[in-house]
Design a protein around this motif. Structure first.
Motif, PDB file in Angstrom:
ATOM      1  N   SER A  91       0.817  -1.210   0.000  1.00  0.00           N
ATOM      2  CA  SER A  91       0.000   0.000   0.000  1.00  0.00           C
ATOM      3  C   SER A  91       0.855   1.266   0.000  1.00  0.00           C
ATOM      4  O   SER A  91       0.396   2.342  -0.367  1.00  0.00           O
ATOM      5  N   LEU A  92       2.108   1.134   0.390  1.00  0.00           N
ATOM      6  CA  LEU A  92       3.023   2.280   0.321  1.00  0.00           C
ATOM      7  C   LEU A  92       3.081   2.806  -1.110  1.00  0.00           C
ATOM      8  O   LEU A  92       3.015   4.003  -1.367  1.00  0.00           O
ATOM      9  N   PHE A  93       3.163   1.846  -2.048  1.00  0.00           N
ATOM     10  CA  PHE A  93       3.217   2.226  -3.463  1.00  0.00           C
ATOM     11  C   PHE A  93       1.812   2.535  -3.987  1.00  0.00           C
ATOM     12  O   PHE A  93       1.613   3.472  -4.745  1.00  0.00           O
ATOM     13  N   ALA A  94       0.842   1.726  -3.547  1.00  0.00           N
ATOM     14  CA  ALA A  94      -0.530   1.914  -4.028  1.00  0.00           C
ATOM     15  C   ALA A  94      -1.045   3.298  -3.625  1.00  0.00           C
ATOM     16  O   ALA A  94      -1.596   4.032  -4.449  1.00  0.00           O
ATOM     17  N   ALA A  95      -0.828   3.676  -2.358  1.00  0.00           N
ATOM     18  CA  ALA A  95      -1.337   4.966  -1.882  1.00  0.00           C
ATOM     19  C   ALA A  95      -0.638   6.109  -2.602  1.00  0.00           C
ATOM     20  O   ALA A  95      -1.254   7.114  -2.937  1.00  0.00           O
ATOM     21  N   THR A 173      -4.039   1.156   2.392  1.00  0.00           N
ATOM     22  CA  THR A 173      -4.051   2.181   1.346  1.00  0.00           C
ATOM     23  C   THR A 173      -4.910   3.363   1.777  1.00  0.00           C
ATOM     24  O   THR A 173      -4.503   4.525   1.633  1.00  0.00           O
ATOM     25  N   LEU A 174      -6.072   3.052   2.339  1.00  0.00           N
ATOM     26  CA  LEU A 174      -6.965   4.125   2.790  1.00  0.00           C
ATOM     27  C   LEU A 174      -6.306   4.962   3.894  1.00  0.00           C
ATOM     28  O   LEU A 174      -6.462   6.173   3.952  1.00  0.00           O
ATOM     29  N   LEU A 175      -5.562   4.282   4.768  1.00  0.00           N
ATOM     30  CA  LEU A 175      -4.956   4.993   5.890  1.00  0.00           C
ATOM     31  C   LEU A 175      -3.726   5.795   5.462  1.00  0.00           C
ATOM     32  O   LEU A 175      -3.457   6.872   5.982  1.00  0.00           O
ATOM     33  N   LEU A 176      -2.983   5.256   4.489  1.00  0.00           N
ATOM     34  CA  LEU A 176      -1.728   5.915   4.090  1.00  0.00           C
ATOM     35  C   LEU A 176      -1.932   7.054   3.098  1.00  0.00           C
ATOM     36  O   LEU A 176      -1.141   7.988   3.059  1.00  0.00           O
ATOM     37  N   TYR A 177      -3.014   6.929   2.332  1.00  0.00           N
ATOM     38  CA  TYR A 177      -3.219   7.894   1.246  1.00  0.00           C
ATOM     39  C   TYR A 177      -3.188   9.363   1.713  1.00  0.00           C
ATOM     40  O   TYR A 177      -2.484  10.185   1.126  1.00  0.00           O
ATOM     41  N   PRO A 178      -3.874   9.709   2.816  1.00  0.00           N
ATOM     42  CA  PRO A 178      -3.785  11.109   3.246  1.00  0.00           C
ATOM     43  C   PRO A 178      -2.395  11.500   3.762  1.00  0.00           C
ATOM     44  O   PRO A 178      -2.033  12.670   3.715  1.00  0.00           O
ATOM     45  N   VAL A 179      -1.636  10.507   4.227  1.00  0.00           N
ATOM     46  CA  VAL A 179      -0.307  10.810   4.771  1.00  0.00           C
ATOM     47  C   VAL A 179       0.586  11.465   3.710  1.00  0.00           C
ATOM     48  O   VAL A 179       1.365  12.372   3.994  1.00  0.00           O
ATOM     49  N   TYR A 180       0.411  11.017   2.457  1.00  0.00           N
ATOM     50  CA  TYR A 180       1.260  11.542   1.385  1.00  0.00           C
ATOM     51  C   TYR A 180       1.033  13.024   1.118  1.00  0.00           C
ATOM     52  O   TYR A 180       1.889  13.698   0.568  1.00  0.00           O
ATOM     53  N   PHE A 181      -0.145  13.518   1.507  1.00  0.00           N
ATOM     54  CA  PHE A 181      -0.396  14.940   1.255  1.00  0.00           C
ATOM     55  C   PHE A 181       0.416  15.824   2.185  1.00  0.00           C
ATOM     56  O   PHE A 181       0.459  17.035   2.028  1.00  0.00           O
ATOM     57  N   PHE A 199      15.064   8.445  -5.661  1.00  0.00           N
ATOM     58  CA  PHE A 199      15.366   7.476  -4.608  1.00  0.00           C
ATOM     59  C   PHE A 199      15.954   8.183  -3.380  1.00  0.00           C
ATOM     60  O   PHE A 199      15.520   7.965  -2.248  1.00  0.00           O
ATOM     61  N   ALA A 200      16.912   9.048  -3.630  1.00  0.00           N
ATOM     62  CA  ALA A 200      17.549   9.774  -2.512  1.00  0.00           C
ATOM     63  C   ALA A 200      16.529  10.638  -1.789  1.00  0.00           C
ATOM     64  O   ALA A 200      16.540  10.739  -0.562  1.00  0.00           O
ATOM     65  N   PHE A 201      15.612  11.246  -2.540  1.00  0.00           N
ATOM     66  CA  PHE A 201      14.597  12.080  -1.900  1.00  0.00           C
ATOM     67  C   PHE A 201      13.756  11.256  -0.933  1.00  0.00           C
ATOM     68  O   PHE A 201      13.541  11.641   0.218  1.00  0.00           O
ATOM     69  N   TRP A 202      13.281  10.095  -1.405  1.00  0.00           N
ATOM     70  CA  TRP A 202      12.404   9.294  -0.542  1.00  0.00           C
ATOM     71  C   TRP A 202      13.156   8.739   0.658  1.00  0.00           C
ATOM     72  O   TRP A 202      12.637   8.661   1.754  1.00  0.00           O
ATOM     73  N   ARG A 203      14.417   8.377   0.438  1.00  0.00           N
ATOM     74  CA  ARG A 203      15.179   7.787   1.533  1.00  0.00           C
ATOM     75  C   ARG A 203      15.511   8.833   2.605  1.00  0.00           C
ATOM     76  O   ARG A 203      15.406   8.583   3.794  1.00  0.00           O
ATOM     77  N   LYS A 204      15.873  10.027   2.169  1.00  0.00           N
ATOM     78  CA  LYS A 204      16.354  11.033   3.115  1.00  0.00           C
ATOM     79  C   LYS A 204      15.244  11.933   3.655  1.00  0.00           C
ATOM     80  O   LYS A 204      15.348  12.464   4.755  1.00  0.00           O
ATOM     81  N   ILE A 205      14.207  12.171   2.843  1.00  0.00           N
ATOM     82  CA  ILE A 205      13.188  13.140   3.259  1.00  0.00           C
ATOM     83  C   ILE A 205      11.786  12.527   3.283  1.00  0.00           C
ATOM     84  O   ILE A 205      11.117  12.557   4.313  1.00  0.00           O
ATOM     85  N   GLY A 206      11.355  11.968   2.160  1.00  0.00           N
ATOM     86  CA  GLY A 206       9.978  11.481   2.050  1.00  0.00           C
ATOM     87  C   GLY A 206       9.615  10.469   3.125  1.00  0.00           C
ATOM     88  O   GLY A 206       8.679  10.686   3.901  1.00  0.00           O
ATOM     89  N   LEU A 207      10.375   9.370   3.195  1.00  0.00           N
ATOM     90  CA  LEU A 207      10.038   8.331   4.170  1.00  0.00           C
ATOM     91  C   LEU A 207      10.162   8.797   5.618  1.00  0.00           C
ATOM     92  O   LEU A 207       9.266   8.562   6.417  1.00  0.00           O
ATOM     93  N   PRO A 208      11.260   9.486   5.981  1.00  0.00           N
ATOM     94  CA  PRO A 208      11.317   9.970   7.373  1.00  0.00           C
ATOM     95  C   PRO A 208      10.121  10.839   7.748  1.00  0.00           C
ATOM     96  O   PRO A 208       9.632  10.770   8.876  1.00  0.00           O
ATOM     97  N   VAL A 209       9.631  11.634   6.794  1.00  0.00           N
ATOM     98  CA  VAL A 209       8.506  12.517   7.103  1.00  0.00           C
ATOM     99  C   VAL A 209       7.208  11.728   7.309  1.00  0.00           C
ATOM    100  O   VAL A 209       6.414  12.044   8.190  1.00  0.00           O
ATOM    101  N   ILE A 210       7.017  10.661   6.510  1.00  0.00           N
ATOM    102  CA  ILE A 210       5.757   9.917   6.663  1.00  0.00           C
ATOM    103  C   ILE A 210       5.883   8.770   7.659  1.00  0.00           C
ATOM    104  O   ILE A 210       4.928   8.035   7.891  1.00  0.00           O
ATOM    105  N   LEU A 211       7.051   8.628   8.268  1.00  0.00           N
ATOM    106  CA  LEU A 211       7.287   7.507   9.191  1.00  0.00           C
ATOM    107  C   LEU A 211       6.238   7.392  10.305  1.00  0.00           C
ATOM    108  O   LEU A 211       5.738   6.293  10.559  1.00  0.00           O
ATOM    109  N   PRO A 212       5.864   8.482  10.975  1.00  0.00           N
ATOM    110  CA  PRO A 212       4.836   8.348  12.016  1.00  0.00           C
ATOM    111  C   PRO A 212       3.535   7.782  11.446  1.00  0.00           C
ATOM    112  O   PRO A 212       2.902   6.930  12.078  1.00  0.00           O
ATOM    113  N   GLY A 213       3.174   8.222  10.254  1.00  0.00           N
ATOM    114  CA  GLY A 213       1.962   7.712   9.607  1.00  0.00           C
ATOM    115  C   GLY A 213       2.093   6.233   9.301  1.00  0.00           C
ATOM    116  O   GLY A 213       1.141   5.460   9.461  1.00  0.00           O
ATOM    117  N   LEU A 214       3.275   5.831   8.860  1.00  0.00           N
ATOM    118  CA  LEU A 214       3.516   4.423   8.548  1.00  0.00           C
ATOM    119  C   LEU A 214       3.383   3.565   9.805  1.00  0.00           C
ATOM    120  O   LEU A 214       2.744   2.511   9.790  1.00  0.00           O
TER     121      LEU A 214
END
Lengths: 294, 351
Positions: A91-95, A173-181, A199-214
């Motif tokens: 769902s990480l990719f789906a959302a 997917t339903l739960l993660l989808y708003p996290v991306y906004f 890839f570098a963006f998601w590893r260094k910034i994107g994923l750390p930012v959505i980590l609580p949501g994950l």
């Protein structure tokens, strides 16, 4: 001098009646009747001896020492962890792809996700049985093509995992989808101009930012599958040693019922979920603290 | 050839064939120059920056930087820096890590990164905040960190998209001076986008006034302010009075014979070039090289150091600024006044 005066004032303030509090009565009654009382009853029952004559911890001792029940607990934890991880990764990719779609297509897919995340229990098990069961359409088709090696055994761990994943993915997917906004387009642009690829963006910034949501989503998925009963029961009956199924047969089984032991297992199930929530809250607080106080 | 070269750059809304956002725009920027793109929202100024950065593709034309064609290059290879209105700092990183990000991406050695970040934080005077997370900083501080983050990788061209628009007036003025100081210190070629004319006038070496995807006029701040070429520039850059030839004839009625002599379609008169006096205190003798007219004050606003009058002369509404000197007395709304404008203060406009 002023002391008695303030003392005299306080009770007056405490007993002032606010009519708006009346509106809370139905809610409070509901909580007490359907949450608090059953929970108290559950805990009380779990502390009773088999013949209900005295209070004892024997049920917990049985639950935590019997290899049979310990196996049920580890089985449940394993399948819950497994299906939650798979559900989360998919769902990480789906959302994310949902956020890239046009409004109309997104609405449609969200509706489908919403529906399929609630499509669990007996109907889901039945759907899988007619598609992939011993006489399922795909099983027969694959057999007739000589490809029976590829047909999954629905009544095995793989089959059970498949069914669990089915309802985990749309929920995640339903739960993660708003996290991306929460991720600003300009962070991506700024990162790109500073030499970071996707890839570098998601590893260094994107994923750390959505980590609580994950993490929050993961806990909900875990709890969701720990408590799943009907799906597993309809698919594999009482043959599969899962915690929810054990509790079910102890409380409402055909042969022997032992509601006291069932209650103890249910309390343990509840404690495990609370522990998971507490760990999550703790981790998130640590993370937020780091980002708030520096 | 200029350091940065825009060659007939076009961009259309939707697919080619839609309305142009950038309309065959050409411009050259020299090395070390601070060029401001000034225009109302929707004029294409931000789009132009995004095209240089590679965040938006251009439909026609080319962009070159230091002789290298950027047109089809990936953003991360272009060697340009950009500062956004929203700061766009990475929220999960400290000030230090934000500034170090580009250097890490370049694979620079740790010691070198530390040295560079330290120097950058000194330049923006934020050394003490190096361990803070962005949301603990004020808007102005965040924007300075964003600037340092872009500067750290030493881009060949620095672009700023309305970097001060989200800040309050006082911080905005301070940062204007600071950005200009850093830009001059480092000799950084800069493309600056704003819709604030005061910002453009105080910071730039050169200003390009943009309108509907085209550049209306390019020049030094002094040139742009003193000699606007079109009615659009005159209206946008100051609070110029823009008058048509017929309206000029109304003003010039004292020299009525020459009314037919107003050849260009329009003229621009700056508000501070119009002198205002009470209608009865002059003897009626105005200098021969000035137009004079009588009117009624319809509005008077104080802009602090200036008093801005709107005066009704027949059907014409003329704006005039007067120094708000302690001794001067205000003309109240409804008062009859005399206005005088030197003839050479009327700037003829094209189109």
């Amino acid at each position: 001098m002023s002391q008695p005066l303030t003392l005299a004032k306080k009770p007056a303030r405490r007993f002032r009646f606010k009519p708006v509090a009346l509106a809370l009565i139905p809610f409070a009654a509901l909580i007490v009747a359907f949450e608090v009382l059953p929970l108290i009853y559950l805990v009380m029952t779990s502390l009773l001896s088999d013949d209900e004559t005295h209070y004892t911890l024997a049920q917990y001792a049985t639950a935590l020492t019997s290899p049979y029940y310990l196996k049920a607990i580890t089985n449940s934890v394993t399948i819950s962890l497994g299906s939650s991880v798979i559900g989360l990764v998919v769902s990480l990719f789906a959302a994310y792809s949902l956020t890239k779609l046009s409004g109309a297509a997104r609405e449609r897919l969200l509706t489908i996700s919403n529906m399929s995340s609630n499509f669990a229990g007996v109907p889901l098990a039945f759907a899988y049985i007619i598609l992939l069961g011993n006489n399922g359409i795909f099983t027969i088709l694959l057999d007739s093509w000589g490809l029976d090696a590829f047909s999954p055994d629905l009544y095995s761990w793989t089959g059970l995992m498949l069914v669990y994943v089915y309802f985990q993915i749309p929920l995640a997917t339903l739960l993660l989808y708003p996290v991306y906004f929460g991720i600003s387009e300009q962070w991506k642009e700024a990162a790109a101009l500073l030499g970071a690829g996707s890839f570098a963006f998601w590893r260094k910034i994107g994923l750390p930012v959505i980590l609580p949501g994950l993490a929050g989503t993961f806990i909900i998925l875990f709890a969701n599958s720990m408590g799943a009963y009907a799906t597993a029961y309809a698919l594999v009956g009482g043959n599969f040693n899962l915690l929810a199924i054990r509790i079910g047969s102890l409380v409402a089984g055909d042969v022997v019922t032992k509601p006291q032991l069932g209650s103890a297992l249910a309390v343990l199930l509840g404690l495990m979920m609370m522990a998971a929530l507490a760990v999550n809250a703790r981790l998130m607080r640590g993370l937020r603290k780091e980002q708030t106080n520096g | 050839m200029s350091y940065v070269e825009f060659e007939r750059v076009s961009k259309y809304f939707g697919n080619a064939g839609g309305a142009p956002v950038l309309d065959a725009l050409s411009l050259g920027v020299e090395k070390g120059e601070f060029v401001t793109l000034l225009g109302p929202s929707g004029c294409g100024k931000s789009t132009l920056l995004r095209c240089v950065a590679g965040l938006t593709e251009i439909d026609e034309g080319r962009v070159r930087l230091d002789g290298v064609d950027l047109t089809n290059m990936a953003p991360k290879k272009r060697n340009v820096g950009m500062v956004f209105q929203s700061y766009a700092l990475f929220p999960n990183m400290t000030v230090y890590d934000n500034v170090a990000f580009g250097l890490k991406m370049k694979g620079m050695a740790r010691a070198e990164i530390e040295r560079t970040v330290k120097r950058m934080l000194e330049i923006i005077d934020m050394s003490e905040k190096s361990g803070q997370y962005p949301h603990r900083l004020s808007g102005g501080q965040q924007q300075r960190v964003a600037l340092a983050r872009s500067l750290a990788v030493q881009p060949k061209l620095m672009m700023m998209d309305e970097p001060l628009s989200a800040l309050d007036a006082k911080i905005r003025k301070m940062l204007r001076v600071e950005i200009r100081r850093i830009q001059q210190e480092l000799g950084m070629t800069t493309l600056f986008v704003t819709h604030d004319q005061e910002e453009a006038l105080t910071m730039s070496d050169r200003i390009c006034i943009m309108n509907q995807g085209r550049i209306e006029q390019t020049g030094t701040p002094e040139e742009i302010y003193a000699r606007p070429k079109t009615a659009f520039v005159a209206r946008f850059i100051g609070n110029y009075n823009v008058l048509s030839a017929e309206e000029m004839a109304v003003i010039g009625r004292t020299q009525s014979a020459s009314a037919a002599g107003f050849e260009p379609e329009a003229y621009a008169i700056r508000p501070e070039a119009v002198r205002i006096s009470a209608a009865d205190d002059g003897s009626g003798d105005s200098p021969a090289d000035a137009y004079s007219m009588d009117g009624t004050v319809s509005d008077c606003t104080s802009l602090g150091a200036l008093l801005r009058y709107t005066v009704q002369v027949g059907n014409l509404s003329i704006t005039t600024d007067e120094l708000n000197a302690p001794a001067s007395s205000r003309h109240a709304a409804g008062a009859r006044v005399r206005l005088e404008v030197d003839r050479n203060a009327c700037v003829p406009l094209q189109g």
